[in-house]
Design an enzyme around this catalytic site. Structure first.
Site, PDB file in Angstrom:
ATOM      1  N   LYS A   1       0.878  -1.177   0.000  1.00 21.96           N
ATOM      2  CA  LYS A   1       0.000   0.000   0.000  1.00 21.96           C
ATOM      3  C   LYS A   1       0.919   1.231   0.000  1.00 21.96           C
ATOM      4  O   LYS A   1       1.407   1.657   1.033  1.00 21.96           O
ATOM      5  CB  LYS A   1      -0.865  -0.019   1.266  1.00 21.96           C
TER       6      LYS A   1
ATOM      7  N   GLU B   1      10.012   1.626  10.428  1.00 20.21           N
ATOM      8  CA  GLU B   1      11.048   2.637  10.155  1.00 20.21           C
ATOM      9  C   GLU B   1      10.354   3.985  10.235  1.00 20.21           C
ATOM     10  O   GLU B   1       9.523   4.317   9.388  1.00 20.21           O
ATOM     11  CB  GLU B   1      11.647   2.424   8.765  1.00 20.21           C
TER      12      GLU B   1
ATOM     13  N   CYS C   1      13.935  11.167   5.643  1.00 22.90           N
ATOM     14  CA  CYS C   1      13.955  10.872   7.082  1.00 22.90           C
ATOM     15  C   CYS C   1      15.353  11.049   7.667  1.00 22.90           C
ATOM     16  O   CYS C   1      15.496  11.282   8.863  1.00 22.90           O
ATOM     17  CB  CYS C   1      13.454   9.458   7.329  1.00 22.90           C
TER      18      CYS C   1
ATOM     19  N   GLU D   1       9.635  16.545  14.626  1.00 28.49           N
ATOM     20  CA  GLU D   1      10.027  16.381  13.229  1.00 28.49           C
ATOM     21  C   GLU D   1       9.192  17.327  12.356  1.00 28.49           C
ATOM     22  O   GLU D   1       7.969  17.270  12.373  1.00 28.49           O
ATOM     23  CB  GLU D   1       9.796  14.929  12.788  1.00 28.49           C
TER      24      GLU D   1
HETATM   25  P1  NDP Z   1       2.654   8.562   7.299  1.00 31.08           P
HETATM   26  O1  NDP Z   1       2.959   7.900   8.578  1.00 31.08           O
HETATM   27  O2  NDP Z   1       1.626   9.627   7.257  1.00 31.08           O
HETATM   28  O3  NDP Z   1       2.210   7.513   6.186  1.00 31.08           O
HETATM   29  C1  NDP Z   1       2.997   6.384   5.807  1.00 31.08           C
HETATM   30  C2  NDP Z   1       2.093   5.348   5.156  1.00 31.08           C
HETATM   31  O4  NDP Z   1       1.206   4.812   6.146  1.00 31.08           O
HETATM   32  C3  NDP Z   1       1.195   5.907   4.059  1.00 31.08           C
HETATM   33  O5  NDP Z   1       1.069   4.956   3.038  1.00 31.08           O
HETATM   34  C4  NDP Z   1      -0.097   6.129   4.807  1.00 31.08           C
HETATM   35  O6  NDP Z   1      -1.205   6.221   3.979  1.00 31.08           O
HETATM   36  C5  NDP Z   1      -0.133   4.901   5.690  1.00 31.08           C
HETATM   37  N1  NDP Z   1      -1.030   4.977   6.845  1.00 31.08           N
HETATM   38  C6  NDP Z   1      -1.499   6.062   7.491  1.00 31.08           C
HETATM   39  N2  NDP Z   1      -2.320   5.705   8.519  1.00 31.08           N
HETATM   40  C7  NDP Z   1      -2.356   4.351   8.528  1.00 31.08           C
HETATM   41  C8  NDP Z   1      -3.011   3.365   9.361  1.00 31.08           C
HETATM   42  N3  NDP Z   1      -3.797   3.699  10.380  1.00 31.08           N
HETATM   43  N4  NDP Z   1      -2.812   2.060   9.075  1.00 31.08           N
HETATM   44  C9  NDP Z   1      -2.015   1.698   8.041  1.00 31.08           C
HETATM   45  N5  NDP Z   1      -1.391   2.578   7.233  1.00 31.08           N
HETATM   46  C10 NDP Z   1      -1.533   3.883   7.474  1.00 31.08           C
HETATM   47  O7  NDP Z   1       4.070   9.076   6.768  1.00 31.08           O
HETATM   48  P2  NDP Z   1       4.315  10.026   5.537  1.00 31.08           P
HETATM   49  O8  NDP Z   1       3.785   9.390   4.296  1.00 31.08           O
HETATM   50  O9  NDP Z   1       3.870  11.400   5.923  1.00 31.08           O
HETATM   51  O10 NDP Z   1       5.928   9.972   5.427  1.00 31.08           O
HETATM   52  C11 NDP Z   1       6.755  10.806   6.125  1.00 31.08           C
HETATM   53  C12 NDP Z   1       7.260  10.147   7.394  1.00 31.08           C
HETATM   54  O11 NDP Z   1       7.969   8.955   7.073  1.00 31.08           O
HETATM   55  C13 NDP Z   1       8.238  11.007   8.150  1.00 31.08           C
HETATM   56  O12 NDP Z   1       7.936  10.969   9.511  1.00 31.08           O
HETATM   57  C14 NDP Z   1       9.572  10.327   7.893  1.00 31.08           C
HETATM   58  O13 NDP Z   1      10.523  10.560   8.896  1.00 31.08           O
HETATM   59  C15 NDP Z   1       9.181   8.904   7.817  1.00 31.08           C
HETATM   60  N6  NDP Z   1      10.191   8.153   7.090  1.00 31.08           N
HETATM   61  C16 NDP Z   1      10.996   7.273   7.783  1.00 31.08           C
HETATM   62  C17 NDP Z   1      12.000   6.595   7.125  1.00 31.08           C
HETATM   63  C18 NDP Z   1      12.876   5.625   7.852  1.00 31.08           C
HETATM   64  O14 NDP Z   1      13.537   4.833   7.172  1.00 31.08           O
HETATM   65  N7  NDP Z   1      12.935   5.625   9.157  1.00 31.08           N
HETATM   66  C19 NDP Z   1      12.252   6.788   5.695  1.00 31.08           C
HETATM   67  C20 NDP Z   1      11.355   7.727   5.083  1.00 31.08           C
HETATM   68  C21 NDP Z   1      10.354   8.371   5.760  1.00 31.08           C
HETATM   69  P3  NDP Z   1      -1.756   7.717   3.608  1.00 31.08           P
HETATM   70  O15 NDP Z   1      -0.714   8.320   2.735  1.00 31.08           O
HETATM   71  O16 NDP Z   1      -3.027   7.477   2.939  1.00 31.08           O
HETATM   72  O17 NDP Z   1      -1.918   8.447   4.920  1.00 31.08           O
END
Ligand code: NDP
Length: 487
Positions: free
Chosen positions: A173, A248, A282, A385
């Site tokens: 997803k 992550e 990130c 963040e």
């Molecule tokens: P989100 O946490 O908003 O979303 C990540 C994914 O989770 C999306 O596909 C989102 O869908 C989905 N999602 C949201 N709510 C749920 C739920 N309740 N159950 C299952 N899936 C869900 O992150 P962002 O997309 O905003 O990405 C940015 C974040 O990712 C930053 O905090 C960044 O630091 C972190 N990140 C961490 C990395 C690492 O390796 N540690 C690498 C890259 C990014 P939808 O888009 O529809 O909300």
């Protein structure tokens, strides 16, 4: 208008609801395609397809799985221009970055894990006169993979590749904010001969499609990259089902510059680590600590470099900074800069929308590279963040103090240390609470090392052997071999 469909059982299919979400081009602020608004019914169909494909895929010789994945990697590479352009339009990142980093790395992820399983070793432990113990590592079944919008294809393949290589099938997803390259990957899977059902992609909202995947009883593995709040939610949803969960999550990474560093290199590295992908990586360094004796001079040069970055149309070759990914993200960054002012910060550059944007980009989600000084290390801007082109600068007086500053946040994902003193480099690297510490560099990584974060930056590690272990279940087998007198 183009519709981004789900990829289930090797076919492009409409969402059961028939509903679609608008997909916006961040550089223009205009809807340019529509993406399937899937729900639990689409996830059910994808999981059924993945379950049906699992027996054949998992029992296929590793060489054959490898060959399929290598064909997919070749196709990603062959289509680098189309994929990079799609990612730039979908995400707002400079086309040059998507072309040089994101898409090549997606192909590399596939190749790395496709071949890694060919070299995987296992151990046998002879128990003298008793028998032998050995450990089988077996794929668990369907892996649910949820990925974010910042490095869409790069992070999607980072998880898909080890899951598939170890014999799992996948339901992915991607973030609905940037679905285009995952959709294109689905089409390339057909061309590569990936058997139907092995990789399924369901688009839609996290709270709907994502949550259905996390709680699905036939998905024993959940691999998630995204924000810490979403990670906490996923962990609590998955816990009662005893799923194997890898997280992550976010970061608030320190970038430390000692006076004895090679300062030109530190400056170049700091500009990249602060503003790459508009600060939406990130691993970006969002808190810069500079030794007091060089603070004014170094920060002065840093601000000049930040001001010189060309913010503009991501599709232009000379653009350094594109658009933020969405209006939501632009509003969040804008609010944090307002908070920085309230908390007593001084905006050394940026802090608002850039001027001189082209007509095409006049409604896009652009924000200037921003440097903020005069903030306390404990204030919200230095603790939370932001995930945008905003970096704070703070002076420090000695090593102990800067280690305390670096560790004084709830996160622990990555850090950079710039110094010419090798002893100090080792000392500080050892003391910083962070999954990765870069010395005199940033974002240089061998895919074999364990990758992930400490504290609220995640649970578990991926990359290399860690990923192969995460996607497989160890099973110990003990064969009794009685000695001659016992037989
Ligand atoms: P989100 O946490 O908003 O979303 C990540 C994914 O989770 C999306 O596909 C989102 O869908 C989905 N999602 C949201 N709510 C749920 C739920 N309740 N159950 C299952 N899936 C869900 O992150 P962002 O997309 O905003 O990405 C940015 C974040 O990712 C930053 O905090 C960044 O630091 C972190 N990140 C961490 C990395 C690492 O390796 N540690 C690498 C890259 C990014 P939808 O888009 O529809 O909300």
């Amino acid at each position: 208008m183009q519709r981004i469909l789900n990829h289930i059982n090797g076919q492009s299919v409409e969402p059961v609801s028939g509903e679609y979400l608008d997909n916006v081009e961040p550089a223009t602020g205009k809807v340019y395609s529509q993406v399937a608004d899937s729900d639990g019914r689409d996830v059910d169909a994808a999981v059924s397809a993945a379950r049906a494909a699992f027996p054949a895929w998992s029992s296929m010789p590793a060489e054959d799985r490898c060959a399929v994945m290598m064909r997919l990697a070749d196709l990603v590479e062959k289509n680098v221009d189309a994929l990079a352009r799609a990612e730039s339009v979908d995400n707002g990142k400079p086309l040059s970055l998507a072309r040089s980093l994101d898409i090549p790395r997606a192909a590399k992820n596939l190749r790395f894990f496709a071949t890694a399983v060919l070299h995987a070793r296992s151990e046998t432990h002879p128990m003298e006169g008793v028998g032998f113990n050995y450990t089988l590592r077996q794929p668990r079944g369907v892996a649910g993979i949820i990925s974010p919008w910042n490095l869409p294809l790069y992070l999607f393949t980072w998880k898909i590749a080890p899951a598939l290589a170890t014999g799992n099938t996948v339901v992915g997803k991607p973030s609905e904010v940037t679905p285009m390259t995952a959709y294109m990957l689905g089409e390339l899977c057909v061309e590569a001969g990936v058997p139907p059902g092995v990789l399924n992609i369901v688009h839609g909202l996290g709270a709907q499609a994502g949550a259905a995947l996390v709680t699905h009883p036939d998905v024993p593995t959940i691999a998630f990259t995204g924000g810490t709040a979403t990670g906490a939610r996923i962990a609590s949803d998955a816990a009662p089902m005893f799923k194997k969960v890898g997280l992550e999550l976010g970061g608030k990474n320190p970038n430390i510059i000692f006076a004895d560093a090679a300062l030109d290199a530190a400056l170049e590295g700091s500009v990249r680590s602060s503003f790459a992908n508009q600060g939406q990586v990130c691993l970006c360094g969002s808190r810069m600590f500079v030794e007091r004796s060089i603070f004014d001079a170094f920060v002065g040069r840093f601000v000049e470099r930040a001001k010189a970055l060309k913010v503009g149309d991501p599709l232009d070759n000379d653009t350094d900074q594109g658009a933020l990914v969405s209006k939501v993200q632009l509003d969040k960054v804008t609010q944090y800069v307002a908070l920085a002012r309230e908390e007593g910060g001084s905006i050394l550059c940026g802090g608002d929308r850039p001027e001189g944007l082209s007509d095409r980009c006049k409604d896009g989600y652009f924000f200037s590279p921003t440097v903020v000084s005069q903030l306390g290390v404990g204030c919200r801007v230095n603790q939370e963040e932001i995930f945008g082109p905003v970096v704070t600068v703070t002076p420090f007086d000695h090593e102990d103090q800067v280690v305390e500053y670096a560790n004084g946040v709830p996160y622990g994902l990555a850090a950079s240390v710039w110094t010419g003193d090798v002893s100090r480099a080792h000392r500080v690297a050892e003391r910083i609470q962070s999954g990765t510490v870069w010395v005199n560099c940033w974002m240089v990584r061998d895919l074999r090392v364990p990758f992930g974060g400490m504290k609220q930056s995640g649970v578990g590690r991926e990359g290399g052997d860690e990923a192969l272990r995460f996607y497989t279940e160890p099973k110990n087998v003990c064969i009794r071999v009685p000695g001659p007198s016992q037989s």
